[in-house]
Design a protein around this motif. Structure first.
Motif, mmCIF file in Angstrom:
data_model
loop_
_atom_site.group_PDB
_atom_site.id
_atom_site.type_symbol
_atom_site.label_atom_id
_atom_site.label_comp_id
_atom_site.label_asym_id
_atom_site.label_seq_id
_atom_site.Cartn_x
_atom_site.Cartn_y
_atom_site.Cartn_z
ATOM 1 N N VAL A 25 0.910 -1.225 -0.010
ATOM 2 C CA VAL A 25 -0.047 0.176 -0.193
ATOM 3 C C VAL A 25 0.996 1.235 -0.038
ATOM 4 C CG1 VAL A 25 -1.779 1.262 1.190
ATOM 5 C CG2 VAL A 25 -1.829 -0.977 1.167
ATOM 6 N N GLU A 26 0.839 1.887 -1.363
ATOM 7 C CA GLU A 26 1.418 3.143 -1.444
ATOM 8 C C GLU A 26 2.983 2.937 -0.963
ATOM 9 O OE1 GLU A 26 -0.274 6.276 1.047
ATOM 10 O OE2 GLU A 26 -1.976 6.490 -0.689
ATOM 11 N N GLU A 27 3.684 1.872 -1.262
ATOM 12 C CA GLU A 27 5.081 1.465 -1.043
ATOM 13 C C GLU A 27 6.112 2.119 -2.147
ATOM 14 O OE1 GLU A 27 6.135 -2.485 -0.543
ATOM 15 O OE2 GLU A 27 4.824 -2.759 1.301
ATOM 16 N N ARG A 28 5.670 1.962 -3.263
ATOM 17 C CA ARG A 28 6.359 2.665 -4.385
ATOM 18 C C ARG A 28 5.922 3.754 -4.957
ATOM 19 N NH1 ARG A 28 6.661 2.311 -9.978
ATOM 20 N NH2 ARG A 28 4.670 0.832 -9.986
ATOM 21 N N GLU A 29 4.598 4.225 -4.707
ATOM 22 C CA GLU A 29 3.883 5.450 -5.274
ATOM 23 C C GLU A 29 2.796 5.706 -4.579
ATOM 24 O OE1 GLU A 29 1.871 5.382 -9.129
ATOM 25 O OE2 GLU A 29 2.872 3.283 -9.452
ATOM 26 N N PRO A 30 2.466 7.060 -4.489
ATOM 27 C CA PRO A 30 1.350 7.485 -3.495
ATOM 28 C C PRO A 30 -0.057 7.069 -4.291
ATOM 29 C CG PRO A 30 2.858 9.196 -3.684
ATOM 30 C CD PRO A 30 3.481 8.200 -4.615
ATOM 31 N N GLY A 31 -1.121 6.711 -3.647
ATOM 32 C CA GLY A 31 -2.175 6.281 -3.998
ATOM 33 C C GLY A 31 -2.425 5.177 -4.540
ATOM 34 N N ALA A 32 -1.340 4.133 -4.574
ATOM 35 C CA ALA A 32 -1.377 2.898 -5.477
ATOM 36 C C ALA A 32 -1.206 1.574 -4.283
ATOM 37 C CB ALA A 32 -0.298 2.808 -6.409
ATOM 38 N N ALA A 33 -1.972 0.730 -4.585
ATOM 39 C CA ALA A 33 -1.945 -0.524 -3.862
ATOM 40 C C ALA A 33 -1.903 -1.895 -4.692
ATOM 41 C CB ALA A 33 -3.159 -0.827 -2.829
ATOM 42 N N ALA A 34 -1.413 -2.891 -4.165
ATOM 43 C CA ALA A 34 -1.246 -4.030 -4.884
ATOM 44 C C ALA A 34 -1.069 -5.430 -4.334
ATOM 45 C CB ALA A 34 -0.159 -4.259 -5.987
ATOM 46 N N VAL A 35 -1.718 -6.473 -4.637
ATOM 47 C CA VAL A 35 -1.829 -7.844 -4.108
ATOM 48 C C VAL A 35 -1.155 -8.747 -5.143
ATOM 49 C CG1 VAL A 35 -4.195 -8.388 -4.531
ATOM 50 C CG2 VAL A 35 -2.731 -9.695 -2.788
ATOM 51 N N ALA A 36 -0.068 -9.480 -4.539
ATOM 52 C CA ALA A 36 0.645 -10.318 -5.785
ATOM 53 C C ALA A 36 0.709 -11.863 -5.305
ATOM 54 C CB ALA A 36 2.029 -9.622 -6.139
ATOM 55 N N VAL A 37 0.788 -12.839 -5.961
ATOM 56 C CA VAL A 37 1.128 -14.184 -5.730
ATOM 57 C C VAL A 37 2.119 -14.748 -6.794
ATOM 58 C CG1 VAL A 37 -1.191 -14.327 -4.971
ATOM 59 C CG2 VAL A 37 -0.550 -14.904 -7.376
ATOM 60 N N PRO A 38 2.816 -15.722 -6.305
ATOM 61 C CA PRO A 38 3.645 -16.465 -7.361
ATOM 62 C C PRO A 38 3.038 -17.542 -8.165
ATOM 63 C CG PRO A 38 3.552 -17.788 -5.000
ATOM 64 C CD PRO A 38 2.738 -16.517 -5.024
ATOM 65 N N ILE A 39 3.784 -17.620 -9.230
ATOM 66 C CA ILE A 39 3.203 -18.471 -10.385
ATOM 67 C C ILE A 39 4.472 -19.804 -10.574
ATOM 68 C CG2 ILE A 39 2.670 -18.962 -12.809
ATOM 69 C CD1 ILE A 39 1.374 -16.383 -13.016
#
Length: 247
Positions: A189-203
């Motif tokens: 949550v806002e780690e790399r840029e303000p106002g952005a969030a992400a959830v990630a998983v491995p393939i």
């Protein structure tokens, strides 16, 4: 020896110019010069050589450059049979329609991650990052996944490398990696840029080798932590299906 160094430097500069087009379709001489930090006269000479070989084309009307036909001839000979970016695209599109957010595929390249495929959200407000974008491995949901599930030496090299931010605690970073391995997903949550969030998983492919990180991203006011927790199981199931398609 000096001539050899100059030749290699010219090749590196020409490649830097071509790499400018990973984020833009066409560019002026001034724009290219600024991006590669070279004098216009030097860039103009290199562009003339690239144009002569068909690697760039100049639009006389706009006086801008774009990639030429030689690039497409080279790409036509790529072996796409095992390319996750192409194989997984239909499933990524279905996942985008299901979650209504931007879906991205990242792979690790050295100490960076590269966005190799993306399906943009249809929502008016969305996160847009170009395919080919290179991002650091020490921040972001996909970075945590690509480092957490990589070989131990990747973590060591990353944390001991010159690009590691002095203010980032190694112990805290390792704790986040452990959490990602335990949960099977990572959030940001806002780690790399303000106002952005992400959830990630491995393939993982059929040989259980880490191939890529699959991520859902969007504005943090819409992609809340609660929403990401809802998306995580869906994302993990999609990643399991996708992994079965990869050798």
């Amino acid at each position: 020896m000096e001539d050899g160094k100059l030749t290699v430097r010219a090749v590196e500069r020409a490649l830097d110019i071509l790499l400018c087009f990973t984020e833009s379709e066409d560019l002026s001489l001034t724009e290219i010069s600024a991006r590669v930090s070279l004098h216009k006269s030097t860039v103009h000479r290199l562009l003339a050589s690239l144009e002569g070989k068909g690697f760039v084309l100049r639009d006389a009307a706009s006086d801008k450059y774009r990639l030429g036909f030689r690039i497409w001839e080279l790409s036509a000979n790529l072996n796409h049979s095992d390319d996750p970016a192409l194989i997984l695209l239909p499933d990524m599109e279905r996942l985008r329609d299901q979650l209504d957010e931007t879906i991205s595929l990242y792979v690790r390249d050295g100490m960076e991650r590269v966005r190799v495929q993306a399906v943009q959200s249809n929502q008016a407000i969305r996160r847009v990052a170009p395919i080919g974008a290179r991002l650091p491995l020490y921040v972001g949901a996909s970075s945590k996944i690509l480092v957490a599930f990589a070989e131990p030496q990747v973590q060591e090299t990353l944390m001991e490398g010159p690009a590691w931010p002095p203010g980032l605690e190694r112990s805290a970073f390792l704790q986040k990696l452990d959490e990602a391995k335990t949960l099977g997903f990572a959030t940001s949550v806002e780690e790399r840029e303000p106002g952005a969030a992400a959830v990630a998983v491995p393939i993982f492919n059929r040989a259980h080798r880490l191939v890529a990180s699959l991520a859902v991203s969007g504005p943090s006011n819409r992609l809340t932590l609660e929403k990401m927790m809802e998306h995580a199981p869906v994302l993990m199931e999609a990643a399991r299906r996708m992994g079965k398609m990869l050798k």
